[in-house]
Design a protein around this motif. Structure first.
Motif, PDB file in Angstrom:
ATOM      1  N   SER A  61      -5.108  -2.954 -13.220  1.00 20.96           N
ATOM      2  CA  SER A  61      -5.530  -2.852 -11.827  1.00 20.96           C
ATOM      3  C   SER A  61      -4.304  -2.890 -10.925  1.00 20.96           C
ATOM      4  CB  SER A  61      -6.488  -3.990 -11.461  1.00 20.96           C
ATOM      5  OG  SER A  61      -7.670  -3.931 -12.236  1.00 20.96           O
ATOM      6  N   ALA A  78      -3.386  -3.573  -7.029  1.00 19.69           N
ATOM      7  CA  ALA A  78      -3.977  -4.112  -5.801  1.00 19.69           C
ATOM      8  C   ALA A  78      -2.948  -4.201  -4.688  1.00 19.69           C
ATOM      9  CB  ALA A  78      -4.569  -5.492  -6.068  1.00 19.69           C
ATOM     10  N   GLN A 116       0.819  -1.219   0.000  1.00 17.37           N
ATOM     11  CA  GLN A 116       0.000   0.000   0.000  1.00 17.37           C
ATOM     12  C   GLN A 116       0.847   1.261   0.000  1.00 17.37           C
ATOM     13  OE1 GLN A 116      -2.614   1.007   3.446  1.00 17.37           O
ATOM     14  NE2 GLN A 116      -4.266   0.631   1.993  1.00 17.37           N
ATOM     15  N   THR A 142      -4.831  -5.182   1.156  1.00 23.88           N
ATOM     16  CA  THR A 142      -6.171  -5.025   1.732  1.00 23.88           C
ATOM     17  C   THR A 142      -7.266  -5.357   0.726  1.00 23.88           C
ATOM     18  OG1 THR A 142      -6.439  -2.693   1.097  1.00 23.88           O
ATOM     19  CG2 THR A 142      -5.287  -3.147   3.172  1.00 23.88           C
ATOM     20  N   GLU A 143      -6.902  -5.546  -0.545  1.00 24.99           N
ATOM     21  CA  GLU A 143      -7.905  -5.686  -1.603  1.00 24.99           C
ATOM     22  C   GLU A 143      -7.964  -7.090  -2.213  1.00 24.99           C
ATOM     23  OE1 GLU A 143      -7.803  -1.238  -3.493  1.00 24.99           O
ATOM     24  OE2 GLU A 143      -5.988  -2.446  -3.736  1.00 24.99           O
ATOM     25  N   SER A 145     -11.491  -8.726  -2.417  1.00 23.43           N
ATOM     26  CA  SER A 145     -12.312  -8.138  -3.487  1.00 23.43           C
ATOM     27  C   SER A 145     -11.879  -8.667  -4.846  1.00 23.43           C
ATOM     28  CB  SER A 145     -12.194  -6.605  -3.466  1.00 23.43           C
ATOM     29  OG  SER A 145     -12.736  -6.075  -2.277  1.00 23.43           O
ATOM     30  N   LYS A 158      -8.139   0.596   7.308  1.00 27.08           N
ATOM     31  CA  LYS A 158      -8.925   1.058   6.166  1.00 27.08           C
ATOM     32  C   LYS A 158     -10.407   1.087   6.496  1.00 27.08           C
ATOM     33  CE  LYS A 158      -9.025   0.248   1.178  1.00 27.08           C
ATOM     34  NZ  LYS A 158      -8.524  -0.655   0.121  1.00 27.08           N
ATOM     35  N   PRO A 171     -15.104  -2.601  -4.317  1.00 28.52           N
ATOM     36  CA  PRO A 171     -15.638  -3.610  -3.389  1.00 28.52           C
ATOM     37  C   PRO A 171     -16.656  -4.537  -4.043  1.00 28.52           C
ATOM     38  CG  PRO A 171     -15.691  -1.414  -2.403  1.00 28.52           C
ATOM     39  CD  PRO A 171     -15.379  -1.235  -3.852  1.00 28.52           C
ATOM     40  N   GLU A 213      -7.797   1.725  -7.175  1.00 29.26           N
ATOM     41  CA  GLU A 213      -8.350   0.976  -6.043  1.00 29.26           C
ATOM     42  C   GLU A 213      -9.306  -0.074  -6.585  1.00 29.26           C
ATOM     43  OE1 GLU A 213      -8.449   4.190  -2.436  1.00 29.26           O
ATOM     44  OE2 GLU A 213      -9.870   4.496  -4.075  1.00 29.26           O
ATOM     45  N   ILE A 214      -9.225  -1.277  -6.058  1.00 24.97           N
ATOM     46  CA  ILE A 214     -10.093  -2.358  -6.494  1.00 24.97           C
ATOM     47  C   ILE A 214     -11.497  -2.101  -5.955  1.00 24.97           C
ATOM     48  CG2 ILE A 214     -10.467  -4.848  -6.503  1.00 24.97           C
ATOM     49  CD1 ILE A 214      -7.887  -3.912  -7.902  1.00 24.97           C
ATOM     50  N   ASN A 262     -12.139   4.643  -5.359  1.00 20.38           N
ATOM     51  CA  ASN A 262     -13.376   4.302  -4.649  1.00 20.38           C
ATOM     52  C   ASN A 262     -13.980   5.484  -3.908  1.00 20.38           C
ATOM     53  OD1 ASN A 262     -13.112   1.678  -5.544  1.00 20.38           O
ATOM     54  ND2 ASN A 262     -12.154   0.941  -3.652  1.00 20.38           N
TER      55      ASN A 262
END
Length: 401
Positions: free
Chosen positions: A346, A348, A228, A351-352, A355, A391, A323, A320-321, A252
């Protein structure tokens, strides 16, 4: 199969289609146009970029031209959209088709003073494209009468429901003639859409083109995994190393969009953002600058980007991916349109990953990973769990603002 073969026989419309380089109808147009010309209700499921707008505009305009007299200034068609950007895009498409005909139109949305819109309405219009809030306000104030509407179109119905417009949809429907035709189009068909459709539509013809679980074959999908803390640096590297100068970047949140524009500016990359906190003037300017290539990158949130019509978009980048897995399909559907190739990138972080698993489950294939880059993911499992909790806490704070 030609447009004439599916029922479009107005010579003026056919000439405009030729000028606009619409040579052959798309699948959604082939399926929808004959049904709409029969005055049947339609429940249509089609992804962005499939020619959906023309699928309902063409037959409606042909019917209005057949019925129209120069003294007819009643509103006979109402097109409802979730966002002002989509309303504007549809209105622009209609404008090209009704140019130099007796038909008149107006586009109605909030975020700007209503005076100009009211003056336009007073001159008399046949077609209104509108967002729910401003439309209801002007109806209640007596500036719009909808009792003669024959064609009621709900475009991007799933997004309207996501934005909480269910009550407004039924309020608007109550203003219409009981014998009107209803056309409901949506990129997805969850149960909530089917429930609304069952109450609004009368024995509709169901039309499905390119189901939401599929991504266009012309789109080359790639994914980068990164820690991140290095995400911003990787984004800038990806843009510069690939010489990207025609891309739509999704975030997002509105805060995230502003953050990206600032970061790109510091790296010498020209960009602007569109999201709900931007004024209508600022959003229109950003889109205009992007189309005119005055900026290289347009940064957007999902709701603000709904309805944006950009020809020949080379790249879509998910900073950001999303949700919701379906949102991924909507986003990357902005590129690879009309048989042209496009690339979806994408980025990532740890944390993603959940998703991402849901997205790959929906689209039924794995997204190709780009392993060779300067910022490989190094975070340990416990670090990722810690970031996920942080997050979630930040998201709760943002939702209360």
């Amino acid at each position: 199969m030609s447009f004439e073969e599916i029922g479009i026989n107005n010579e003026d419309l056919l000439e405009k289609l030729y000028i606009l380089d619409y040579n052959d109808p798309t699948p959604i147009q082939k399926e929808s146009i004959p049904v709409i010309l029969e005055n049947r209700d339609v429940l249509g499921c089609a992804q962005t970029g499939t020619g959906k707008t023309l699928a309902f505009c063409l037959p409606i305009i042909q019917q209005l031209l057949q019925e129209h007299t120069t003294h007819n200034k009643t509103v006979s068609t109402l097109i409802l959209t979730p966002t002002r950007e989509l309303a504007t895009q549809i209105s622009e498409n209609i404008g090209r088709l009704i140019h130099q005909t007796p038909l008149k139109q107006a586009v109605i949305f909030g975020g700007i003073p209503a005076d100009k819109q009211i003056r336009r309405l007073k001159k008399g219009v046949n077609i209104i494209t509108a967002t729910p809030g401003r439309l209801i306000d002007l109806v209640k104030k007596g500036h719009i009468k909808l009792s003669q509407v024959k064609h009621f179109v709900l475009d991007e119905a799933d997004k309207m429901l996501d934005m909480g417009f269910v009550k407004e949809i039924f309020t608007i429907e109550s203003y219409l003639s009981p014998t009107h035709q209803t056309l409901l189009f949506s990129a997805t068909m969850p149960n909530k859409i089917l429930d609304v459709a069952s109450k609004l539509l009368n024995q509709p013809q169901e039309i499905k083109v390119s189901p939401v679980s599929s991504t266009a074959v012309a789109i080359d999908e790639k994914i980068y995994y990164v820690d991140q803390r290095n995400k911003k640096r990787l984004l800038i590297d990806v843009i510069k190393n690939n010489n990207i100068n025609n891309a739509l970047i999704f975030t997002n949140t509105k805060r995230g969009a502003n953050f990206i524009v600032k970061a790109l500016g510091e790296a010498g990359i020209k960009s602007l953002a569109i999201h709900g906190n931007k004024s209508q003037e600022a959003r229109t300017k950003a889109l205009s600058y992007f189309k005119k290539k005055k900026i290289d990158i347009l940064v957007a949130t999902d709701i603000a980007a709904r309805g944006i019509d950009i020809d020949s978009l080379d790249f879509v980048i998910n900073y950001e991916i999303p949700p919701a897995a379906e949102t991924y399909v909507h986003r990357i559907g902005r590129t690879g349109r009309a048989g042209k190739s496009g690339q979806a990138i994408s980025i990532a972080d740890g944390t993603e990953l959940d998703s991402l698993k849901n997205i790959e489950k929906l689209i039924k294939h794995s997204i190709e990973e780009v392993k060779e880059h300067d910022f490989p993911m190094m975070e340990a499992e416990q670090d990722r769990n810690r970031m996920i909790k942080k997050k979630q806490k930040n998201n709760r704070r943002s939702s209360r603002r």
